[in-house]
Design an enzyme around this catalytic site. Sequence first.
Site, PDB file in Angstrom:
ATOM      1  N   HIS A  62       3.333  -3.621   4.025  1.00 31.92           N
ATOM      2  CA  HIS A  62       2.558  -2.277   3.642  1.00 31.92           C
ATOM      3  C   HIS A  62       3.095  -1.856   2.085  1.00 31.92           C
ATOM      4  O   HIS A  62       4.174  -1.889   1.816  1.00 31.92           O
ATOM      5  CB  HIS A  62       2.999  -0.971   4.785  1.00 31.92           C
ATOM      6  CG  HIS A  62       2.498   0.247   4.115  1.00 31.92           C
ATOM      7  ND1 HIS A  62       2.918   1.289   3.953  1.00 31.92           N
ATOM      8  CD2 HIS A  62       1.076   0.735   4.182  1.00 31.92           C
ATOM      9  CE1 HIS A  62       2.354   2.161   3.604  1.00 31.92           C
ATOM     10  NE2 HIS A  62       1.218   2.114   3.632  1.00 31.92           N
ATOM     11  N   HIS A  72       2.529   3.309  -6.388  1.00 29.13           N
ATOM     12  CA  HIS A  72       2.936   4.089  -5.200  1.00 29.13           C
ATOM     13  C   HIS A  72       3.784   5.348  -5.495  1.00 29.13           C
ATOM     14  O   HIS A  72       4.956   5.272  -5.525  1.00 29.13           O
ATOM     15  CB  HIS A  72       3.516   3.303  -4.100  1.00 29.13           C
ATOM     16  CG  HIS A  72       3.316   3.953  -2.850  1.00 29.13           C
ATOM     17  ND1 HIS A  72       4.497   4.091  -1.906  1.00 29.13           N
ATOM     18  CD2 HIS A  72       2.573   4.945  -1.955  1.00 29.13           C
ATOM     19  CE1 HIS A  72       4.238   4.778  -0.984  1.00 29.13           C
ATOM     20  NE2 HIS A  72       3.082   5.332  -1.199  1.00 29.13           N
TER      21      HIS A  72
END
Length: 317
Positions: free
Chosen positions: A36, A110
Amino acid sequence: MCGEMSSEDSYKNWMGDLRPELTRIPLCSLAIPGSHDSGAYWLDRGGGIAEDEPSVVRTLATRCCCGISIVYRWSLTQHLSVKGQLEHGVRYLDLRLCGRPGSPDVYVTHGLYGHRLKDILVEVSEFLEENPKEFLILDFNHFYNMTSVDHREVLILIISAFREKILGGDSPNLAGKMTLEEIWKTPARMIVFYGHPSRNEFSFFWSREYIQSPWANTDNSSALVNFHERNYNQNARRGAGEFYVWQGVLTPSAKTIITNICSSVESKLVPRANPAFLGWLKNKVPSHVGINICCVDFVEKYNFVPNVLSLNKHIQV
C-alpha cells in the site's frame, strides 16, 4: 512449495518457483502480495507538504514548528525501497503521482514528496532484469497537480522504460485468462493500470475498470475485518474478468492523529491492522471471486508475504 519458503531470498522468484499447476491458474485467481502506498518509503522532509494534502493541512503544517515531522510520521507507509519490496515478494505496486511546483518531473507522493517516478521505474526495471520469470502489476490510481501534458509524458516515460515488457489488451477476456504459463511465452512481464483518460492514447495501459480496490476508510481493526468479511461473503468481486485488491490497512482520522501527535502509522495503526487482516485471511480461499491481491503497510512485518502466499495451497479455479 509456495508459502513454505524459509529464506527471504526465496521470495525474489516465487512466481518462477510455483508448482506447474499453479502457473496455469489465472493471475486474478492467485493470492498475490502487494504494498500500500508503495512509493512512500522515503519522503522529503525539506520539500514542503505535497499537493495531495488539503490546503488547510498544508497551511497548518507549514506554520507549526513540528508540522513537517508530524506529516512525515503519518505518511510513511513502507521501509523497503520499491526494489526491496519486490525482492521481498511483493508483485503489486500502488503508486500515487504528483506534479511538484518548480520541477519538470513527476514524483510519487503521500503527504510529502517522495522519489521521482523515473527513479522508481529504474528500480522496477532492475528487478525484472534480475528475475525474468516474475510478473508485476503496477497500479497508478491517484494523481495530484498534473496536467494532461504531464500525464502524456508519464505514459511515454513508462513505455520507454519497459516497452515489450508491458502486457496491453485491456479486455475482460484477457484479464480472466491471463496465466503465468501463457505470459512466459511472451516478452511481457507487467500489466499497468492507469486511472486517467490520457491512457486511451496508447494501447499499453489498462483502465481501472478491470481492477477493484475497495477501501474500508477506518482506523478500527474490527471494522476493517467486518468490511472485508461482508465483501467476501457477498461475492463483491464482479467476476473472472478483473483483478481485486484486498486492502489490509487502517486510515488515521484527524482525531487519531491529534490525540496521538507523536505517534505514526507504523506504531499506532500497523500493529492492529496487519495482524487483524492476516488473521482474517487465514482461512480464506483464492479464486476468481475470492482472494487475489492483498496489500498492507510495511510489508516486511508480521510475515505478511509468506502468509499470503500460503493461501495458494488452497486455491480454487
